[in-house]
Design a protein around this motif. Structure first.
Motif, mmCIF file in Angstrom:
data_model
loop_
_atom_site.group_PDB
_atom_site.id
_atom_site.type_symbol
_atom_site.label_atom_id
_atom_site.label_comp_id
_atom_site.label_asym_id
_atom_site.label_seq_id
_atom_site.Cartn_x
_atom_site.Cartn_y
_atom_site.Cartn_z
ATOM 1 N N PRO A 7 0.789 -1.231 0.000
ATOM 2 C CA PRO A 7 0.000 0.000 0.000
ATOM 3 C C PRO A 7 0.823 1.283 0.000
ATOM 4 C CG PRO A 7 -1.059 -1.618 1.400
ATOM 5 C CD PRO A 7 0.245 -2.230 0.969
ATOM 6 N N ARG A 8 1.940 1.334 0.729
ATOM 7 C CA ARG A 8 2.686 2.587 0.807
ATOM 8 C C ARG A 8 3.424 2.928 -0.479
ATOM 9 N NH1 ARG A 8 8.401 2.270 2.586
ATOM 10 N NH2 ARG A 8 9.038 0.079 2.464
ATOM 11 N N THR A 9 3.628 1.950 -1.358
ATOM 12 C CA THR A 9 4.303 2.250 -2.628
ATOM 13 C C THR A 9 3.323 2.574 -3.741
ATOM 14 O OG1 THR A 9 4.405 -0.060 -3.420
ATOM 15 C CG2 THR A 9 6.183 0.704 -1.975
ATOM 16 N N LEU A 10 2.042 2.285 -3.526
ATOM 17 C CA LEU A 10 1.025 2.540 -4.552
ATOM 18 C C LEU A 10 0.226 3.784 -4.188
ATOM 19 C CD1 LEU A 10 -0.278 -1.055 -5.379
ATOM 20 C CD2 LEU A 10 1.418 0.318 -6.603
ATOM 21 N N VAL A 11 0.913 4.910 -4.156
ATOM 22 C CA VAL A 11 0.281 6.193 -3.834
ATOM 23 C C VAL A 11 0.574 7.176 -4.967
ATOM 24 C CG1 VAL A 11 0.416 5.825 -1.346
ATOM 25 C CG2 VAL A 11 2.320 6.939 -2.531
ATOM 26 N N PRO A 12 -0.267 8.183 -5.140
ATOM 27 C CA PRO A 12 -0.006 9.169 -6.203
ATOM 28 C C PRO A 12 1.395 9.779 -6.056
ATOM 29 C CG PRO A 12 -2.217 9.459 -5.326
ATOM 30 C CD PRO A 12 -1.541 8.460 -4.439
ATOM 31 N N GLY A 13 2.087 9.876 -7.175
ATOM 32 C CA GLY A 13 3.434 10.420 -7.157
ATOM 33 C C GLY A 13 4.450 9.521 -6.495
ATOM 34 N N SER A 14 4.160 8.225 -6.405
ATOM 35 C CA SER A 14 5.046 7.295 -5.709
ATOM 36 C C SER A 14 6.473 7.369 -6.236
ATOM 37 C CB SER A 14 4.541 5.858 -5.869
ATOM 38 O OG SER A 14 5.464 4.942 -5.307
ATOM 39 N N PRO A 15 7.454 7.518 -5.337
ATOM 40 C CA PRO A 15 8.847 7.523 -5.783
ATOM 41 C C PRO A 15 9.418 6.113 -5.951
ATOM 42 C CG PRO A 15 8.768 7.886 -3.426
ATOM 43 C CD PRO A 15 7.334 7.799 -3.900
ATOM 44 N N TRP A 16 8.616 5.106 -5.635
ATOM 45 C CA TRP A 16 9.106 3.725 -5.650
ATOM 46 C C TRP A 16 9.044 3.087 -7.029
ATOM 47 C CZ3 TRP A 16 11.372 1.383 -1.510
ATOM 48 C CH2 TRP A 16 11.197 1.991 -0.271
ATOM 49 N N LEU A 17 8.200 3.557 -7.924
ATOM 50 C CA LEU A 17 7.859 2.825 -9.142
ATOM 51 C C LEU A 17 8.604 3.316 -10.378
ATOM 52 C CD1 LEU A 17 3.990 2.482 -8.629
ATOM 53 C CD2 LEU A 17 5.847 1.094 -7.667
ATOM 54 N N ALA A 18 9.730 3.970 -10.176
ATOM 55 C CA ALA A 18 10.578 4.412 -11.294
ATOM 56 C C ALA A 18 9.803 5.247 -12.309
ATOM 57 C CB ALA A 18 11.234 3.208 -11.979
ATOM 58 N N GLY A 19 8.882 6.076 -11.797
ATOM 59 C CA GLY A 19 8.135 6.980 -12.658
ATOM 60 C C GLY A 19 6.857 6.416 -13.222
ATOM 61 N N GLU A 20 6.567 5.144 -12.983
ATOM 62 C CA GLU A 20 5.339 4.549 -13.507
ATOM 63 C C GLU A 20 4.150 4.892 -12.606
ATOM 64 O OE1 GLU A 20 5.069 3.144 -16.402
ATOM 65 O OE2 GLU A 20 7.229 3.374 -16.749
ATOM 66 N N PRO A 21 2.945 4.998 -13.153
ATOM 67 C CA PRO A 21 1.768 5.355 -12.344
ATOM 68 C C PRO A 21 1.358 4.199 -11.433
ATOM 69 C CG PRO A 21 1.130 4.901 -14.617
ATOM 70 C CD PRO A 21 2.630 4.908 -14.593
ATOM 71 N N PRO A 22 0.855 4.531 -10.237
ATOM 72 C CA PRO A 22 0.499 3.480 -9.277
ATOM 73 C C PRO A 22 -0.910 2.925 -9.431
ATOM 74 C CG PRO A 22 0.256 5.621 -8.260
ATOM 75 C CD PRO A 22 0.768 5.877 -9.651
ATOM 76 N N ASP A 23 -1.744 3.535 -10.292
ATOM 77 C CA ASP A 23 -3.147 3.129 -10.355
ATOM 78 C C ASP A 23 -3.355 1.838 -11.134
ATOM 79 O OD1 ASP A 23 -2.302 4.493 -12.602
ATOM 80 O OD2 ASP A 23 -4.263 5.355 -13.036
ATOM 81 N N ASP A 24 -2.343 1.381 -11.866
ATOM 82 C CA ASP A 24 -2.430 0.128 -12.625
ATOM 83 C C ASP A 24 -1.151 -0.665 -12.370
ATOM 84 O OD1 ASP A 24 -2.830 -1.941 -14.397
ATOM 85 O OD2 ASP A 24 -2.456 -0.740 -16.196
ATOM 86 N N PRO A 25 -1.044 -1.309 -11.192
ATOM 87 C CA PRO A 25 0.212 -1.968 -10.834
ATOM 88 C C PRO A 25 0.677 -3.004 -11.854
ATOM 89 C CG PRO A 25 -1.287 -1.925 -8.966
ATOM 90 C CD PRO A 25 -2.066 -1.447 -10.149
ATOM 91 N N ALA A 26 -0.253 -3.790 -12.381
ATOM 92 C CA ALA A 26 0.130 -4.830 -13.332
ATOM 93 C C ALA A 26 0.669 -4.216 -14.627
ATOM 94 C CB ALA A 26 -1.046 -5.747 -13.616
ATOM 95 N N GLY A 27 -0.067 -3.250 -15.174
ATOM 96 C CA GLY A 27 0.383 -2.612 -16.404
ATOM 97 C C GLY A 27 1.689 -1.871 -16.219
ATOM 98 N N SER A 28 1.845 -1.198 -15.088
ATOM 99 C CA SER A 28 3.084 -0.473 -14.822
ATOM 100 C C SER A 28 4.256 -1.425 -14.650
ATOM 101 C CB SER A 28 2.916 0.404 -13.574
ATOM 102 O OG SER A 28 2.007 1.457 -13.816
ATOM 103 N N ALA A 29 4.016 -2.542 -13.972
ATOM 104 C CA ALA A 29 5.094 -3.522 -13.795
ATOM 105 C C ALA A 29 5.543 -4.089 -15.136
ATOM 106 C CB ALA A 29 4.619 -4.650 -12.869
ATOM 107 N N LEU A 30 4.583 -4.385 -15.984
ATOM 108 C CA LEU A 30 4.930 -4.906 -17.313
ATOM 109 C C LEU A 30 5.736 -3.879 -18.093
ATOM 110 C CD1 LEU A 30 4.469 -7.310 -19.291
ATOM 111 C CD2 LEU A 30 2.538 -6.003 -20.193
ATOM 112 N N LYS A 31 5.324 -2.630 -18.022
ATOM 113 C CA LYS A 31 6.005 -1.578 -18.770
ATOM 114 C C LYS A 31 7.436 -1.384 -18.292
ATOM 115 C CE LYS A 31 5.492 3.250 -20.198
ATOM 116 N NZ LYS A 31 4.673 4.488 -20.047
ATOM 117 N N ILE A 32 7.678 -1.531 -16.991
ATOM 118 C CA ILE A 32 9.009 -1.305 -16.444
ATOM 119 C C ILE A 32 9.937 -2.496 -16.713
ATOM 120 C CG2 ILE A 32 8.852 -2.283 -14.112
ATOM 121 C CD1 ILE A 32 10.167 1.223 -14.997
ATOM 122 N N GLY A 33 9.360 -3.602 -17.186
ATOM 123 C CA GLY A 33 10.184 -4.762 -17.514
ATOM 124 C C GLY A 33 10.119 -5.893 -16.517
ATOM 125 N N ALA A 34 9.139 -5.863 -15.603
ATOM 126 C CA ALA A 34 8.976 -6.962 -14.660
ATOM 127 C C ALA A 34 8.507 -8.217 -15.384
ATOM 128 C CB ALA A 34 7.963 -6.585 -13.577
#
Length: 304
Positions: free
Chosen positions: A201-228
């Motif tokens: 929960p603490r990493t999936l917040v607006p403007g999260s600094p944890w996700l390498a610039g990816e948006p937190p509202d779509d964790p699966a899509g963002s993870a795929l985009k970052i190369g997970a």
């Protein structure tokens, strides 16, 4: 390292934290004797550039205790409470890691974990030497945070990759991180390893600094985009909808940390690909009752 189709992988969290001291060779041996598909553990890097196992970036008084300074008058002693990357390997190796101590939190592991006095924190190289003789997956969580510089993240990831490569274990390793910069660095330094995007929960917040610039509202899509290559949500986030979304994108779902049998069974019903637990014995019992495949216990003697 691909997931096993049609089965739920059993991941021993920090070895078998509920049963043996965490992030120790003794704990890993016990998890292997029970039978697990993967050993999950945490790594940091010392001031002299050695990758060592430990969960927190600062050495915790719950899991560690000082014994003696490496030399009289060492200004950094006591070492507990200091950051791993401010200490040398020699200093880290003085710590007692085999006896868990009561904390202010309601810590169930003090009651269920067998103390093993005289246990030291291992290096990643020592861990690889132990695990190289079996087929278990290495789930290696790199402990950084958004306060680290890009250069430090890169150097740490490269150091982890170098050790895995030295032991020929890159192909059956997965690199895990909440700080998704690690995942992009892993593509460069360990392209044959899996890359697991951790979320809570603490990493999936607006403007999260944890996700390498990816948006937190779509964790699966963002993870795929970052190369997970897999998504690993904390159990409160692992809804049927998130599991379906990730798997639709061909991202396996690894849910953590699940210790109650009823909840384990629920996540099996959700169709997750892997469950991380402090109690591999409990998850084995749940999987057995449901007629699901179980990892073979390790019966051959392990080194050390």
């Amino acid at each position: 390292m691909h997931f096993t189709g049609g089965a739920v992988e059993l991941h021993g969290h920090r070895g078998a934290r509920g049963l043996r001291p965490e992030n120790t060779l003794a704990g890993f041996k016990y998890a292997l004797e029970l039978g697990v598909d993967a050993i999950e553990f945490d790594v940091g890097i010392t001031a002299d550039g050695v990758v060592v196992l430990n969960h927190d970036q600062a050495l915790s008084p719950v899991t560690l205790a000082d014994t003696a300074p490496v030399r009289p008058g060492d200004p950094l002693f006591p070492y507990v409470g200091k950051a791993v990357r401010d200490l040398t390997l020699e200093q880290v190796k003085t710590l007692e890691a085999g006896v868990r101590r009561p904390s202010d939190d309601d810590d169930p592991f003090v009651l269920t974990q067998l103390p093993l006095p005289g246990t030291a924190l291992p290096t990643l190289a020592e861990t690889c030497a132990l695990l190289s003789g079996c087929g278990v997956v290495l789930a290696v969580e790199l402990k950084t945070d958004p306060g680290w510089s890009d250069a430090d993240v890169e150097r740490f990831t490269a150091a982890v990759a170098e050790v895995l490569d030295e032991f020929g274990l890159t192909g059956r390793s997965r690199l895990l991180a909440f700080d998704w910069r690690v995942l992009t660095a892993a593509q460069r330094h360990a392209p044959a390893a899996g890359r697991v995007g951790l979320v809570e929960p603490r990493t999936l917040v607006p403007g999260s600094p944890w996700l390498a610039g990816e948006p937190p509202d779509d964790p699966a899509g963002s993870a795929l985009k970052i190369g997970a290559t897999a998504l690993s949500p904390e159990r409160r986030l692992a809804t049927p909808e998130l599991v379906d979304q990730a798997q639709t994108l061909a991202l396996p779902v690894v849910v953590w940390t699940v210790n109650e049998p009823e909840e384990m069974s629920r996540f099996v019903d959700y169709g997750v690909d892997a469950i991380v637990t402090d109690y591999p014995d409990r998850l084995r019992a749940v999987l057995a009752r449901r007629g699901l495949p179980l990892p073979e216990p390790m019966t051959a003697p392990l080194p050390g």
